[in-house]
Design an enzyme around this catalytic site. Sequence first.
Site, PDB file in Angstrom:
ATOM      1  N   ASP A   9     -12.113  13.104   7.111  1.00 26.93           N
ATOM      2  CA  ASP A   9     -13.378  12.605   7.619  1.00 26.93           C
ATOM      3  C   ASP A   9     -13.036  11.854   8.916  1.00 26.93           C
ATOM      4  O   ASP A   9     -11.872  11.512   9.161  1.00 26.93           O
ATOM      5  CB  ASP A   9     -13.982  11.659   6.563  1.00 26.93           C
ATOM      6  N   ASP A  11     -15.333   9.140  10.865  1.00 28.25           N
ATOM      7  CA  ASP A  11     -15.744   7.734  10.957  1.00 28.25           C
ATOM      8  C   ASP A  11     -15.221   6.941   9.772  1.00 28.25           C
ATOM      9  O   ASP A  11     -15.535   7.252   8.618  1.00 28.25           O
ATOM     10  CB  ASP A  11     -17.286   7.647  10.987  1.00 28.25           C
ATOM     11  N   GLY A  46     -21.259   8.422   5.819  1.00 27.84           N
ATOM     12  CA  GLY A  46     -21.140   9.837   5.444  1.00 27.84           C
ATOM     13  C   GLY A  46     -22.446  10.610   5.527  1.00 27.84           C
ATOM     14  O   GLY A  46     -22.440  11.833   5.526  1.00 27.84           O
ATOM     15  N   SER A 116     -20.832  13.743  11.481  1.00 30.76           N
ATOM     16  CA  SER A 116     -21.280  13.303  12.810  1.00 30.76           C
ATOM     17  C   SER A 116     -21.320  14.437  13.825  1.00 30.76           C
ATOM     18  O   SER A 116     -20.386  15.220  13.939  1.00 30.76           O
ATOM     19  CB  SER A 116     -20.345  12.208  13.327  1.00 30.76           C
ATOM     20  N   ASN A 118     -21.142  13.804  16.826  1.00 32.80           N
ATOM     21  CA  ASN A 118     -20.314  13.296  17.926  1.00 32.80           C
ATOM     22  C   ASN A 118     -18.821  13.359  17.607  1.00 32.80           C
ATOM     23  O   ASN A 118     -18.010  12.827  18.367  1.00 32.80           O
ATOM     24  CB  ASN A 118     -20.699  11.843  18.225  1.00 32.80           C
ATOM     25  N   ASP A 170     -13.655   7.785   3.446  1.00 36.63           N
ATOM     26  CA  ASP A 170     -13.896   6.347   3.232  1.00 36.63           C
ATOM     27  C   ASP A 170     -15.253   6.088   2.576  1.00 36.63           C
ATOM     28  O   ASP A 170     -15.554   4.946   2.239  1.00 36.63           O
ATOM     29  CB  ASP A 170     -13.862   5.588   4.573  1.00 36.63           C
TER      30      ASP A 170
HETATM   31  C1  BG6 Z   1     -20.926   9.980   9.599  1.00 33.66           C
HETATM   32  C2  BG6 Z   1     -21.065   8.478   9.567  1.00 33.66           C
HETATM   33  O1  BG6 Z   1     -19.598  10.315   9.829  1.00 33.66           O
HETATM   34  O2  BG6 Z   1     -21.721  10.548  10.638  1.00 33.66           O
HETATM   35  C3  BG6 Z   1     -22.541   8.090   9.462  1.00 33.66           C
HETATM   36  O3  BG6 Z   1     -20.362   7.970   8.455  1.00 33.66           O
HETATM   37  C4  BG6 Z   1     -23.321   8.742  10.593  1.00 33.66           C
HETATM   38  O4  BG6 Z   1     -22.657   6.701   9.530  1.00 33.66           O
HETATM   39  C5  BG6 Z   1     -23.106  10.262  10.533  1.00 33.66           C
HETATM   40  O5  BG6 Z   1     -24.703   8.451  10.477  1.00 33.66           O
HETATM   41  C6  BG6 Z   1     -23.869  11.016  11.620  1.00 33.66           C
HETATM   42  O6  BG6 Z   1     -23.351  10.682  12.863  1.00 33.66           O
HETATM   43  P1  BG6 Z   1     -24.001  11.104  14.258  1.00 33.66           P
HETATM   44  O7  BG6 Z   1     -22.924  10.742  15.253  1.00 33.66           O
HETATM   45  O8  BG6 Z   1     -24.253  12.584  14.220  1.00 33.66           O
HETATM   46  O9  BG6 Z   1     -25.257  10.338  14.415  1.00 33.66           O
HETATM   47 MG    MG Z   2     -16.538   8.161   6.987  1.00 33.01          MG
END
Ligand code: BG6
Ligand code: MG
Length: 219
Positions: A9, A11, A46, A116, A118, A170
């Site tokens: 993972d 973040d 997550g 995510s 990003n 996590d």
């Molecule tokens: C996860 C994070 O990895 O990604 C979340 O733990 C987050 O907190 C999710 O909301 C989505 O991320 P993003 O960057 O697409 O908004």
């Molecule tokens: Mg995470």
Amino acid sequence: MSLKACLFDMDGVIVDSTRHHFAAWKQLAEELSIPFEERDNHALKGLSRVDSLEHLLALGNMPLDEKTKLKLMRKKNQLYLELIDNMRAIDVLPGASELIRALNKAGVKIGLGSSSKNAQLLLENLGLSNHFEVVVDGNHITLSKPDPEVFLKGAQALGVLPAECMVFEDAASGVKAAKAGGFFAVGLGDPVELEGADKVLPGLQDVQVATLQGWMEGA
Ligand code: BG6
Ligand code: MG
């Protein structure tokens, strides 16, 4: 079963970006007058952006129309992007780079499995993208954790079976996703929060490939 691959993972496992997600949601929550504290943020770890927003709005008992939700998600992402813009190799969590390099050296395949959108950008900022054979992120999935889709796609792209693959997570939702997919789940953080993981460690510091191989062979 021998250890053929690891899915990480992003973040909270490779980088401490959870605090930036929290800061961005917190700002939005304040504007919406929704009480939102760090402990509320645990449930968001997550989850996809849209699921996180829904969770936040439910906390405030504030149903909104789709157009407003899209506007809020764009705003949250802008805030988040500003916060991660300066993140570099120095921000990689202790032990993550070392373990990734050791796994590469041992011939264990490595993939990223993140909710995510990003994740790829952050991986590049951190200078780690070359070490990952496969990146599955929020852009490639329709169901977010605790659904196992992100990890199943990762294993498939790496050409391994879930049972040959270890997941590092996590978040409680991520551990659930890994177990639902048939993976060996290593939780990073609080053993109570990450109940259901096969092993729980405080972090990736000093984790040896041989230890992971031993766990997998014993599983
Ligand atoms: C996860 C994070 O990895 O990604 C979340 O733990 C987050 O907190 C999710 O909301 C989505 O991320 P993003 O960057 O697409 O908004
Ligand atoms: Mg995470």
